[in-house]
Scaffold this motif. Structure first.
Motif, PDB file in Angstrom:
ATOM      1  N   GLN A   7       0.834  -1.207   0.000  1.00  0.00           N
ATOM      2  CA  GLN A   7       0.000   0.000   0.000  1.00  0.00           C
ATOM      3  C   GLN A   7       0.869   1.257   0.000  1.00  0.00           C
ATOM      4  O   GLN A   7       0.563   2.242  -0.678  1.00  0.00           O
ATOM      5  CB  GLN A   7      -0.917  -0.021   1.220  1.00  0.00           C
ATOM      6  N   PHE A  11       0.988   4.307  -2.838  1.00  0.00           N
ATOM      7  CA  PHE A  11       0.920   5.739  -2.536  1.00  0.00           C
ATOM      8  C   PHE A  11       2.102   6.487  -3.153  1.00  0.00           C
ATOM      9  O   PHE A  11       1.932   7.542  -3.790  1.00  0.00           O
ATOM     10  CB  PHE A  11       0.896   5.955  -1.022  1.00  0.00           C
ATOM     11  N   THR A  14       1.869   6.945  -6.963  1.00  0.00           N
ATOM     12  CA  THR A  14       0.865   7.941  -7.330  1.00  0.00           C
ATOM     13  C   THR A  14       1.330   9.344  -6.965  1.00  0.00           C
ATOM     14  O   THR A  14       1.129  10.299  -7.724  1.00  0.00           O
ATOM     15  CB  THR A  14      -0.471   7.616  -6.631  1.00  0.00           C
ATOM     16  N   ILE A  38      -4.558   2.372  -1.944  1.00  0.00           N
ATOM     17  CA  ILE A  38      -4.403   3.695  -1.327  1.00  0.00           C
ATOM     18  C   ILE A  38      -5.546   3.965  -0.361  1.00  0.00           C
ATOM     19  O   ILE A  38      -5.339   4.517   0.732  1.00  0.00           O
ATOM     20  CB  ILE A  38      -4.323   4.772  -2.417  1.00  0.00           C
ATOM     21  N   GLU A  42      -5.138   4.890   3.570  1.00  0.00           N
ATOM     22  CA  GLU A  42      -5.735   6.091   4.167  1.00  0.00           C
ATOM     23  C   GLU A  42      -6.659   5.722   5.330  1.00  0.00           C
ATOM     24  O   GLU A  42      -6.684   6.399   6.367  1.00  0.00           O
ATOM     25  CB  GLU A  42      -6.499   6.874   3.103  1.00  0.00           C
TER      26      GLU A  42
END
Length: 329
Positions: A7, A11, A14, A38, A42
């Motif tokens: 994960q 992130f 991106t 993502i 979060e």
């Protein structure tokens, strides 16, 4: 709390691209899978890291704070794996610019007998393939690879500011013509003699910065990009059938045999001779311990083969490379 490194990697990709599709392509994921990773990150952190506004992606304040620690997390993961294995990890090297055959140069260094005999500490190198310079820069920043090899140039988003680079080879450029081109029988051509023809590109212009600089310098007009990138053989087949199209390639790139290369002519460019610059890039901090030996190998083979020979009155380089070699930076 436990963080999932997959994960975190999603992130970072991106955040570096500011674009979901490009990040997904780099990680070989679907956009849906990338978005889910993502979103889970979060949710775990209890903070929104990215703002999604139509086509654009921006970091939130929390995302900005998380960026550098996230890079450190991936680096720590790689270090932990190396510690368990008890050996210096292989040096992962991504190459890009595949139509220009970058592996020719890398293999020449790694397979060189004199370099192997003298190169104590020459690392085991694992070769990977990056899509282009921005994708390799992203992989370096995420600690997924230790070095990259291809044509380096400044990126508009300044992501490469924490990376070091060294120019290791200059290669003369030939013009490639189909058999029906009016200049196909030439023994040599000046770049300005190509005016009036069509510079054909094998990929999108933003991925071919050298060709953009070449066209601008010699007044060749707008280059023609393909509607779809269907590979080298398809591109060369289109070139072979074109009455006025041409492209440029480093002189030592072997043209394909058989139907794909049938009838194509490689004609040297002179007065001036354009040079294609190959560079090695790596993190300026925390570099893999084998980087120094690899640079030494490039220098050794380069001296014997005169890879860095440059005469400004005879040759042409884009402005950035010219400044680097003449000390004008």
């Amino acid at each position: 709390m436990d963080l999932d490194l997959a994960q975190v990697r999603a992130f970072l990709a991106t955040a570096e691209h500011r674009h979901f599709r490009h990040a997904a392509e780099e990680l070989s994921l679907t956009q849906q899978a990338l978005s889910k990773r993502i979103a889970r990150l979060e949710a775990a952190l209890g903070e929104r890291l990215l703002e999604r506004d139509g086509r654009t992606v921006e970091l939130t304040a929390a995302g900005e704070r998380f960026l550098e620690p996230a890079r450190a997390l991936l680096a720590a993961g790689a270090t932990a794996v190396a510690a368990v294995r008890g050996t210096v990890r292989p040096l992962r090297l991504d190459v890009w610019g595949h139509l220009f055959a970058p592996l020719r140069t890398v293999r020449q260094v790694l397979d060189d007998g004199a370099v192997q005999a003298r190169g104590q500490g020459l690392p085991v190198v694992e070769i990977g393939h990056g899509r282009d310079l921005p994708s390799v820069v992203g992989a370096l920043l995420r600690e997924e690879v230790e070095a990259g090899f291809g044509r380096y140039h400044a990126l508009a988003d300044r992501r490469a500011r924490t990376l070091a680079h060294r120019l290791v080879r200059l290669e003369p450029v030939d013009v490639i013509l189909g058999p029906g081109h009016p200049l196909a029988a030439s023994h040599a051509l000046r770049p300005t003699e190509l005016r009036g023809g069509r510079l054909l590109l094998p990929a999108a212009p933003e991925r071919l910065e050298f060709m953009q600089r070449f066209a601008e310098r010699f007044g060749l007009g707008d280059a023609l990009a393909p509607e779809a990138n269907l590979g080298a053989e398809h591109f060369l087949a289109q070139l072979r059938e074109s009455a006025d199209g041409f492209t440029v390639l480093p002189a030592d790139v072997p043209l394909p045999e058989g139907a794909a290369g049938a009838g194509l002519r490689a004609v040297p460019l002179v007065d001036p001779t354009p040079l294609y610059a190959w560079s090695l890039i790596w993190p300026s901090q925390g570099a893999h311990p084998g980087i120094a030996a690899l640079l030494g190998g490039f220098a050794e083979v380069g001296r014997r083969n005169r890879w860095l020979e440059y005469r400004p009155g005879r040759d042409w380089l884009p402005e950035a490379e010219h400044a680097e070699l003449t000390g004008q930076r």
